[in-house]
Design a protein around this motif. Structure first.
Motif, PDB file in Angstrom:
ATOM      1  N   ILE C 125       0.843  -1.198   0.000  1.00 22.68           N
ATOM      2  CA  ILE C 125       0.000   0.000   0.000  1.00 22.68           C
ATOM      3  C   ILE C 125       0.876   1.245   0.000  1.00 22.68           C
ATOM      4  N   PHE C 126       1.890   1.237   0.856  1.00 15.88           N
ATOM      5  CA  PHE C 126       2.758   2.413   0.882  1.00 15.88           C
ATOM      6  C   PHE C 126       3.532   2.570  -0.421  1.00 15.88           C
ATOM      7  N   MET C 127       3.874   1.449  -1.029  1.00 10.61           N
ATOM      8  CA  MET C 127       4.639   1.539  -2.272  1.00 10.61           C
ATOM      9  C   MET C 127       3.783   1.968  -3.445  1.00 10.61           C
ATOM     10  N   ALA C 128       2.483   1.775  -3.328  1.00  9.30           N
ATOM     11  CA  ALA C 128       1.623   2.047  -4.481  1.00  9.30           C
ATOM     12  C   ALA C 128       1.383   3.536  -4.677  1.00  9.30           C
ATOM     13  N   ILE C 129       1.684   4.327  -3.674  1.00  9.58           N
ATOM     14  CA  ILE C 129       1.524   5.770  -3.855  1.00  9.58           C
ATOM     15  C   ILE C 129       2.801   6.316  -4.450  1.00  9.58           C
ATOM     16  N   PRO C 130       2.698   6.986  -5.583  1.00  8.95           N
ATOM     17  CA  PRO C 130       3.919   7.538  -6.154  1.00  8.95           C
ATOM     18  C   PRO C 130       4.633   8.385  -5.107  1.00  8.95           C
ATOM     19  N   LEU C 132       6.694  10.888  -5.029  1.00  6.01           N
ATOM     20  CA  LEU C 132       6.688  12.346  -5.060  1.00  6.01           C
ATOM     21  C   LEU C 132       5.325  12.903  -4.640  1.00  6.01           C
ATOM     22  N   ILE C 133       4.276  12.241  -5.112  1.00  3.49           N
ATOM     23  CA  ILE C 133       2.928  12.696  -4.784  1.00  3.49           C
ATOM     24  C   ILE C 133       2.711  12.600  -3.276  1.00  3.49           C
ATOM     25  N   ALA C 134       3.102  11.458  -2.731  1.00  5.92           N
ATOM     26  CA  ALA C 134       2.944  11.267  -1.294  1.00  5.92           C
ATOM     27  C   ALA C 134       3.713  12.331  -0.521  1.00  5.92           C
ATOM     28  N   ILE C 136       4.566  15.303  -1.515  1.00 10.07           N
ATOM     29  CA  ILE C 136       3.955  16.628  -1.668  1.00 10.07           C
ATOM     30  C   ILE C 136       2.731  16.753  -0.776  1.00 10.07           C
ATOM     31  N   MET C 138       1.972  15.161   1.846  1.00  8.17           N
ATOM     32  CA  MET C 138       2.324  15.154   3.259  1.00  8.17           C
ATOM     33  C   MET C 138       2.929  16.493   3.700  1.00  8.17           C
ATOM     34  N   PHE C 156       7.499   7.547   3.593  1.00  6.55           N
ATOM     35  CA  PHE C 156       7.372   6.835   2.332  1.00  6.55           C
ATOM     36  C   PHE C 156       8.723   6.333   1.830  1.00  6.55           C
ATOM     37  N   ASN C 160      11.513  -0.169   0.645  1.00  9.83           N
ATOM     38  CA  ASN C 160      12.532  -0.939  -0.058  1.00  9.83           C
ATOM     39  C   ASN C 160      13.420  -1.698   0.913  1.00  9.83           C
TER      40      ASN C 160
END
Lengths: 607, 343, 291
Positions: C125-130, C132-134, C136, C138, C156, C160
């Protein structure tokens, strides 16, 4: 060895190549005009739009009853009306409460309809019913109904506060009230004002989308207001996405819409059936590109004819080949520091302790006139004009910018004088402030370097005066900026206002009146002060008298009050500029359209 | 393998709901007035706004589950909502921007991977000698120079000076053709559409506009691929079967390029797969400089304006892509190396 | 291999020695910042002083030896104090996010089963948000500022490491000494810590050393988007963002403002380079088969 010498060769080639930009002698695409702008178009509905990028599009597609004389915003010319109403030609009657517009014949809309006086009335009625929240219609509700918007009328007539809740019968009653203001008489359209109002013509003039004339039959077909008195609730305050004129147009202007790729590009084609001589340009393309360097290169390559530039990069373009840079154009804008007289200190980090104890500021910090004056004396106005604005523009003298009535270049202004600032700081809060000191955070919205610099100047100067004075400058996102203003938590921050129409009233209301846009954010004690000290009534009086000299006196007095009481920190009036290829001909500056261009008279030719 | 794919796809909706809930709850941490900034972008727009009426009308004051419920039930009906920052519906906004980004990203993938692998193999073959160090240092410089610096210099050289590769996706004349009635937009990928319409001028023009951004992206990502390839190669080159091959007198070139590279590609595939997502979502700066109105730029703008329908829509879409890509990566493992079984 | 040996080998390797020297050089600058570039206001040493109020960058002079950036921010001061910022960004973000990653990955890998499944889906779930978007969203929510940027990048940035750690743990779990330890009745915690983490952490250390440098680049991307450190904060990413609109020069001189790009860009590149060199050397040293 061989490989590294190739590397060096390539690198030096790159360096040489990057030093020059190709230039062109002949005119590129003589019949197509390309402008590169920033930002986006909000809506193509002339009655909905209320931003610079959209109004440029509206101004080339739609037309109003009258327009400004080319290059002069104090004189009018007829457009869809055949005459400009004046007292002399008898078209302004009854002491300035009746305006009569004879409507031009033989004008056709882009989609084929013919202009009639009914279209004119429909256009205004549709807009008045439409009256979207945050839209431009308050400008016309003032002169026509002495009200702020449709909800004021519904409340007054049928006691319903929200027009979307009107029943059909109530709607008809409200409609009857609206209907009184505008009537059709033969080929004339007559406006009846409740009392004389000197701003009326400057509100309905071309450049201001709310006066745009649309085709009644066509609009109804597309799903705009159906013309029935009983349906106000349905058409009031539409959502952008359900507005039928959001992305299709049908005006009488010199250009018509070709394509609108939202957020990217808009293309306009010449209207060959225009009622005057058709425009010289066949096509106008406006692209939206946010990167300044990309815009600059496109201008240099001749792929763009006009590009948007922020003032601070002017040193990069002053001597470019084939490029013309004109600056120092009048800009009807006042930039100022808003001081909140009643800061909400609850849970507000920007006031620190929230008390007068040397570690914060109390809620009524800016209510003290000495604090306000001291801040005003601590601003480095000269450096702001000469360095931040590169010498263009001037210090603001109050809410009203040049050249409006009430602007007087001999009026008193604050200058930077740290001794006087010290004097006032010593007097503030009966000397307590000076002994204890204070800490405050002042705000700017991120990305706005000018405002950041103004805040830095205050910090720099005031912290010199007394080591116990501490100012923090904090950049916050627009979302928080907005939230803090609405919630009353704003301390001091820089913000500005540009003209909607060419009248000083447009500046005195938001800045000074207790219920104006900024008045609302200046706190309860400012509101009380403005009411008690007659500021509100003075602002209102400005549009109740029609005599020019009498008005001028009123506005001068308002400017003086702003100075005398240091109500705010009036900082600057900028200038406008344009950056274009030197083959652009026929351009004149229009301070109301501002960055927008009226393309009708423009052509491209190398001289 | 089929059951593995099915299982991964079944998890998809759970992940997507999780992702959108996460983003939504982040946005809901802001007060209604703050979220109003999506609709009021400038002080000028405050002129006649009744903020409380606007908050009520937009439902910004409702409990978060109501707001989320509104959004998710819209999505279930196929309505992703209205994006204020795009000025169109979310679906429309994505459909018009996805091809631009995908065209750029997919076109860039080839030079990135091929170039990166070549560099990596080159460096590993020269392990610890001068050329290894030079290629690594150059790649790291490419990686650490901010994209906008490099992109602007590319633009200056290839457009400003030489006039070869202009910004945007197409020239004005080509856009007119694309927008005209005679040209059918099957996919909005201009290269593909040009081919389908047999209009090769469009294809050429579209490619011409993509050269400079593709170079920019390639140089940025080479270091990334190169590093993976290099270390993977170094490991493989020491394995027994390579040693055996060498001992048997197989030519060094054959050893390296036939046996080692193939096996060294497995981790590269993983990384490249994840990179596709990075390419599609992270091209903000390249898109801004070369004026390619794509998803990266749009999402960054939407996020800054707290335009939550667009942000949530984007998250949905990227989550979907991520899972698809992971699936492709897993499956391609099995293809490259038949010994790997999918559990 | 013991860590002392790792360090000795790091110093013996020519390439990693260069990296180490660079890092030490930056470290000295960071520590000596108050003496190299004394702040005018000691309570806010990270605010870069302005040499004036205009916008146009000014070339190096005796007073401002690296020149001034857009807004007359002194580049020299920004670079010196920015070194501290770079270390802080790197150590805090990489440190905390790696720690979270190690924790999550180890637990998931060691216990396996439904616990692993749930944790890894959360990771998905955390990886699925791009990213940079996350970041921004936040920072927009938390407000601008370096601390908030770091929080966003940590929130975020751990996935990895978690995945890497998990796969390491999975592969080592089946090895004999772990099974043996389990059979001997060593507690969960001891097994995890002593045998699993210590035996699997090296790939993570390599990854972390690489990320040290790239965090500075990420921060510069955020500055480009206007959500990084506050304007005027000593941060290399921001110093180079100031150059954005001046890179192409003006008045027929394309390299007129070279100093706004080259100086902060050089600092970032060297910083990245040094961590990468060390990371590479780590890899070579720790790879047991290379011995």
């Amino acid at each position: 060895m061989k490989r590294s010498s190739i590397l060096i060769l390539v690198l030096s080639m790159v360096l040489v190549l990057s030093l020059t930009v190709g230039a062109f002698a002949q005119v590129n695409n003589p019949n197509t005009f390309t402008k590169i702008n920033m930002g986006t178009i909000d809506s193509l509905d002339p009655h909905y739009q209320y931003d610079n990028a959209s109004s440029e599009i509206y101004a080339n597609i739609y037309e109003n009853l009258i327009m400004f004389k080319e290059g002069d915003i104090t004189q009018y010319e007829p457009l869809l009306a055949t005459e400009v109403p004046t007292v002399n030609n008898g078209l302004i009657k009854n002491d300035g409460t009746t305006y009569i517009f004879p409507i031009r014949e033989g004008v056709t809309f882009h989609e084929g309809g013919t202009l009639t006086p009914e279209d004119v009335k429909y256009s205004f009625m549709r807009g008045l019913i439409h009256d979207r929240n945050g839209g431009p219609w308050w400008m016309l509700y003032g002169p026509l109904f002495d009200a702020g918007g449709l909800s004021d009328i519904t409340e007054q007539v049928v006691g319903v506060e929200n027009p979307s809740e009107l029943t059909a019968a109530q709607s008809a009653e409200v409609y009857a009230e609206l209907d009184k203001a505008i009537s059709v008489d033969g080929n004339k359209v007559v406006f009846n004002l409740p009392k004389p109002n000197p701003t009326f013509l400057s509100v309905v003039v071309h450049d201001n989308g709310l006066g745009a004339i649309i085709d009644k039959e066509w609009s109804i077909e597309q799903g705009a207001w159906d013309g029935s008195p009983e349906t106000i609730a349905e058409y009031y305050d539409p959502a952008k996405e359900s507005d039928p004129l959001h992305e299709q147009t049908n005006g009488t202007g010199p250009f018509m819409l070709n394509t609108w790729e939202k957020g990217k590009r808009i293309a306009l084609d010449r209207n060959d059936n225009y009622w005057r001589e058709p425009a010289q340009l066949e096509r106008v393309i406006i692209n939206y590109i946010d990167e300044w360097s990309t815009r600059k290169l496109m201008l240099q390559r001749g792929d763009a004819d006009v590009v948007y530039m922020d003032k601070q990069y002017q040193s990069q373009v002053e001597n470019l080949d084939g490029v013309e840079f004109i600056s120092g154009l009048p800009n009807l804008y006042t930039g100022y520091g808003l001081m909140n007289w009643t800061i909400d200190t609850k849970g507000n980090p920007d006031v620190h302790s929230g008390e007068l104890d040397g570690n914060g500021v109390p809620s009524d910090f800016f209510e003290d006139i000495n604090v306000r004056k001291a801040f005003n004396y601590s601003m480095n106005y000269d450096a702001f004009v000469s360095e931040v604005m590169d010498g263009d523009g001037q210090q603001a003298r109050g809410p009203i910018p040049e050249p409006f009535l009430g602007f007087d270049e001999d009026s008193p202004v604050y200058t930077m004088d740290l001794e006087k600032a010290e004097e006032h700081f010593k007097k503030a809060f009966d000397g307590e402030l000076w002994d204890k000191g204070f800490e405050i955070t002042i705000l700017y919205n991120t990305g706005n370097s000018m405002r950041k610099t103004a805040s830095d100047m205050l910090k720099y100067n005031i912290e010199q005066i007394n080591p116990n004075f501490k100012i923090n400058v904090r950049g916050i996102q627009w979302a928080s900026y907005l939230d803090r203003m609405i919630a009353g938590k704003f301390t001091l921050g820089f913000i500005g206002w540009g003209a909607d129409y060419a009248d000083p009233h447009n500046f005195t209301v938001p800045f000074m009146r207790s219920d104006g846009t900024f008045g609302n954010f200046k706190g309860e004690s400012y509101k009380e002060w403005a009411k008690e000290n007659g500021v509100d009534s003075l602002v209102n009086k400005g549009v109740e008298v029609t005599d020019r000299e009498e008005r001028e006196e009123i506005y001068k007095e308002i400017q003086n009050i702003a100075y005398e009481y240091a109500t705010d920190l009036y900082l600057y009036q900028p200038t406008a500029h344009i950056l274009m290829r030197d083959w652009v001909q026929g351009w004149t500056y229009d301070p109301i359209l501002h960055d927008g261009i009226y393309y009708y008279r423009i052509y491209k030719a190398q001289e | 393998m089929i059951s593995y794919i099915v299982r991964r796809l079944l998890i998809l909706p759970i992940i997507l709901i999780g992702v959108t809930l996460l983003v939504f709850s982040m946005i809901m941490m802001l007060g209604p007035y703050e979220r109003l900034s999506t609709y009021i972008k400038d002080p000028a727009e405050l002129k006649n706004v009744d903020v409380d009426v606007l908050v009520t009308k937009l439902g910004l004051n409702d409990p978060w589950y109501e707001q989320y419920g509104r959004w998710i039930s819209g999505v279930a009906r196929g309505d992703m909502g209205w994006s204020e920052s795009a000025g169109s519906t979310v679906t429309q906004a994505f459909l018009s921007r996805f091809p631009a980004t995908a065209e750029l990203g997919l076109l860039a993938l080839l030079p990135v991977v091929v170039g990166g692998v070549i560099l990596g193999v080159f460096a590993s073959v020269h392990h610890n000698d001068f050329w290894d160090h030079v290629s690594r240092v150059l790649a790291i410089i490419g990686w650490s120079v901010p994209t906008f610096v490099f992109g602007l210099i590319m633009l200056m050289i290839f457009y400003g000076t030489l006039g070869w590769f202009p910004p945007s996706r197409l020239d004005s004349w080509a856009l007119d053709i694309v927008n005209s009635a005679g040209f059918i937009n099957y996919t909005n990928f201009f290269i593909i559409d040009g081919l389908l319409n047999a209009n090769f001028a469009i294809v050429g023009n579209a490619i011409r506009h993509l050269v400079a951004p593709v170079i920019t992206i390639s140089i940025l990502w080479w270091a990334f691929i190169m590093r993976i390839t290099r270390s993977s190669m170094l490991e493989i080159l020491r394995r027994d079967y390579i040693r055996t091959a060498r001992a048997k007198g197989v030519k060094e070139n054959v050893v390296v390029y036939k046996h080692a590279v193939r096996n060294a590609l497995i981790p590269v595939v993983t990384v490249a797969g994840r990179m596709v997502l990075g390419l599609l979502g992270g091209l903000v700066i390249t898109e801004t400089i070369f004026n390619i109105k794509g998803l990266g730029q749009f999402m960054a703008q939407a996020a800054q304006q707290l335009d939550y329908p667009a942000v949530l829509g984007g998250t949905l879409y990227f989550g979907f892509l991520l899972i698809l890509i992971n699936l492709c990566v897993d499956v391609s493992y099995a293809i490259i190396d038949p010994r790997i079984r999918l559990e | 291999m013991e860590w002392q040996e790792v360090v000795i080998r790091l110093f013996k390797n020519k390439i990693s020695l260069i990296g180490l020297i660079l890092i030490i050089f930056f470290g000295v600058i960071a520590i000596g910042a108050p003496w190299i570039a004394p702040p005018s206001d000691p309570s806010e040493p990270y605010m870069v002083p302005r040499a004036g109020w205009g916008f146009e960058p000014q070339p190096p002079s005796s007073e401002h030896i690296f020149g001034t950036a857009e807004g007359q921010y002194d580049i020299f001061y920004g670079i010196i104090w920015g070194t501290r910022t770079a270390f802080r960004i790197g150590f805090i973000i990489v440190g905390i996010s790696s720690f979270i990653g190690i924790l999550v990955g180890t637990l998931a890998g060691y216990y396996g089963g439904w616990f692993d499944e749930v944790v890894m889906r959360i990771t998905d779930i955390f990886m699925a948000i791009p990213f940079l978007i996350a970041a921004i969203v936040m920072t927009t929510i938390l407000g601008q500022g370096l601390r908030n940027v770091m929080i966003a990048l940590i929130t975020f940035g751990w996935m990895n490491s978690a995945r890497l750690m998990r796969s390491q743990v999975l592969s080592i779990k089946e090895e004999e000494f772990v099974i043996a330890a389990d059979a001997l009745g060593a507690g969960d915690f001891r097994i995890i810590f002593k045998h699993v983490i210590l035996n699997t952490i090296f790939p993570l250390v390599i990854e972390a050393s690489m990320r040290m440098g790239s965090m500075v680049i990420t921060a510069s991307t955020l500055s480009f988007l206007g959500i990084g450190a506050p304007e005027g904060y000593a941060d290399w990413g921001q110093m180079i963002s100031f150059a954005r609109n001046w890179i192409l020069g003006g008045e027929g001189n394309a390299i007129k403002y070279w100093f706004t790009v080259v100086i902060p860009g050089g600092a970032i590149t060297l910083f990245c380079l040094s961590w990468n060199l060390i990371g590479d050397a780590f890899r070579d040293i720790l790879d047991p088969k290379l011995q």
